[in-house]
Design a protein around this motif. Structure first.
Motif, PDB file in Angstrom:
ATOM      1  N   GLY A 178       4.060   3.341  13.414  1.00 21.79           N
ATOM      2  CA  GLY A 178       4.698   3.656  14.549  1.00 21.79           C
ATOM      3  C   GLY A 178       5.923   2.904  14.676  1.00 21.79           C
ATOM      4  N   LYS A 179       6.285   2.189  13.838  1.00 21.42           N
ATOM      5  CA  LYS A 179       7.308   1.219  13.712  1.00 21.42           C
ATOM      6  C   LYS A 179       8.472   1.363  13.179  1.00 21.42           C
ATOM      7  N   GLY A 180       9.782   0.582  13.088  1.00 21.88           N
ATOM      8  CA  GLY A 180      10.871   0.978  12.155  1.00 21.88           C
ATOM      9  C   GLY A 180      10.744   0.448  10.847  1.00 21.88           C
ATOM     10  N   LEU A 181      11.866   0.555  10.231  1.00 21.13           N
ATOM     11  CA  LEU A 181      12.080   0.156   8.631  1.00 21.13           C
ATOM     12  C   LEU A 181      12.360  -1.174   8.640  1.00 21.13           C
ATOM     13  N   GLU A 182      11.697  -1.763   7.753  1.00 15.40           N
ATOM     14  CA  GLU A 182      11.922  -3.376   7.301  1.00 15.40           C
ATOM     15  C   GLU A 182      12.357  -3.521   5.708  1.00 15.40           C
ATOM     16  N   TRP A 183      13.482  -3.833   5.515  1.00 17.21           N
ATOM     17  CA  TRP A 183      13.634  -4.351   3.962  1.00 17.21           C
ATOM     18  C   TRP A 183      12.618  -5.426   3.966  1.00 17.21           C
ATOM     19  N   VAL A 184      12.121  -5.249   2.470  1.00 19.29           N
ATOM     20  CA  VAL A 184      11.377  -6.104   1.992  1.00 19.29           C
ATOM     21  C   VAL A 184      11.844  -7.134   0.830  1.00 19.29           C
ATOM     22  N   ALA A 185      12.184  -6.348  -0.103  1.00 16.89           N
ATOM     23  CA  ALA A 185      12.712  -7.113  -1.482  1.00 16.89           C
ATOM     24  C   ALA A 185      13.739  -6.099  -2.352  1.00 16.89           C
ATOM     25  N   ASN A 186      14.508  -6.721  -3.034  1.00 18.86           N
ATOM     26  CA  ASN A 186      14.935  -5.845  -4.019  1.00 18.86           C
ATOM     27  C   ASN A 186      15.557  -6.846  -5.269  1.00 18.86           C
ATOM     28  N   ILE A 187      15.904  -5.987  -6.316  1.00 20.46           N
ATOM     29  CA  ILE A 187      16.086  -6.402  -7.654  1.00 20.46           C
ATOM     30  C   ILE A 187      17.240  -5.995  -8.323  1.00 20.46           C
ATOM     31  N   LYS A 188      17.864  -6.867  -9.121  1.00 21.14           N
ATOM     32  CA  LYS A 188      19.129  -6.312  -9.693  1.00 21.14           C
ATOM     33  C   LYS A 188      18.763  -5.307 -10.849  1.00 21.14           C
ATOM     34  N   GLN A 189      19.730  -4.802 -11.756  1.00 13.81           N
ATOM     35  CA  GLN A 189      19.432  -3.912 -12.564  1.00 13.81           C
ATOM     36  C   GLN A 189      18.598  -4.678 -13.770  1.00 13.81           C
ATOM     37  N   ASP A 190      19.012  -5.660 -14.021  1.00 11.70           N
ATOM     38  CA  ASP A 190      18.319  -6.310 -15.332  1.00 11.70           C
ATOM     39  C   ASP A 190      17.141  -7.395 -14.884  1.00 11.70           C
ATOM     40  N   GLY A 191      17.050  -7.289 -13.668  1.00 17.17           N
ATOM     41  CA  GLY A 191      16.018  -8.183 -13.037  1.00 17.17           C
ATOM     42  C   GLY A 191      16.444  -9.611 -12.926  1.00 17.17           C
ATOM     43  N   SER A 192      17.450  -9.914 -13.179  1.00 19.34           N
ATOM     44  CA  SER A 192      17.967 -11.198 -13.238  1.00 19.34           C
ATOM     45  C   SER A 192      18.278 -11.830 -11.734  1.00 19.34           C
ATOM     46  N   ARG A 193      18.284 -10.828 -10.571  1.00 22.62           N
ATOM     47  CA  ARG A 193      18.538 -11.519  -9.404  1.00 22.62           C
ATOM     48  C   ARG A 193      17.391 -10.854  -8.488  1.00 22.62           C
TER      49      ARG A 193
END
Lengths: 123, 114
Positions: free
Chosen positions: A42-57
């Motif tokens: 029942g709530k809004g969207l929350e960004w949690v995490a992301n990762i760069k193409q090669d996993g370096s960031r």
């Protein structure tokens, strides 16, 4: 067809752990930043995490730092989210989402989303 | 951290009428080096994942009907549905990516039929 399919959700006790998976098809996963976004009932969207193409960031929202770990295996067309020390407030549908830009150094909008996997934290 | 604030929380619009949703960021999301606003809009229907409508504040995603438009710059943005259709009933979210790779969403605006 370009598609993302999440799996691994379930009911877990407070303090427990789960590993969420996201399998990509129809595109080259290694070209894209990838995100995890969650939505509590029942709530809004929350960004949690992301990762760069090669996993370096990798980047995380403050509330999950030290508890969640994002990773990827481009050879398996897969994205993962290891979630640990779970709390009631982590209860949500977890979506994986693809950044719309290929081979970029920055994250922008997300153009492809999975259907989500539900994580419920309760004793 | 950039806080995104949407208004109103919900609105009811008659079929064929205009719907306007506002999004305000706590600091500018306009990147001066390329003059681009790092802002996107999404539509989420019940039981479905979000769908990208607009990016760079005003660029419509492929396949999105032209009744959807985005405008604004700096800290104030608007999503307009020029002629509301029944299939537009949904919750709409703005999202900033100025602080890339960290992202944040607005709280959402629910659009219903009057």
């Amino acid at each position: 067809e370009v598609q993302l399919v999440e799996s691994g959700g379930g009911l877990v006790q407070p303090g427990g752990s789960l590993r969420l998976s996201c399998t990509a098809s129809g595109f080259t996963l290694s070209a894209y930043w990838m995100n995890w976004v969650r939505q509590a009932p029942g709530k809004g969207l929350e960004w949690v995490a992301n990762i760069k193409q090669d996993g370096s960031r990798k980047s995380y929202v403050d509330s999950v730092k030290g508890r969640f770990t994002i990773s990827r295996d481009n050879t398996k067309n897969s994205l993962y989210l290891q979630i640990s020390s779970l709390r009631a407030e982590d209860t949500a549908v977890y979506y994986c989402a693809r950044d719309r830009g290929a081979y970029t150094d920055y994250v922008s909008a997300s153009d492809i989303w999975g259907q989500g996997t539900m994580v419920a934290v309760s004793s | 951290d950039i806080v995104m604030t949407q208004s109103p929380d919900s609105l009811a619009v008659s079929l064929g009428e205009r719907a306007t949703i506002n999004c305000k960021s706590s600091q500018s999301v306009l990147y001066s080096s390329n003059n681009m606003n790092y802002l996107a809009w999404y539509q989420q229907k019940p039981g479905q994942p979000p769908k990208l409508l607009i990016y760079w504040a005003s660029t419509r995603e492929s396949g999105v009907p032209d009744r959807f438009s985005g405008s604004g710059s700096g800290t104030d943005f608007t999503l307009t549905i020029s002629s509301l259709q029944a299939e537009d009933v949904a919750v709409y979210y703005c999202q900033q990516y100025y602080t890339t790779p960290a992202l944040s969403f607005g709280g959402g605006t629910r659009v219903e039929i009057k």
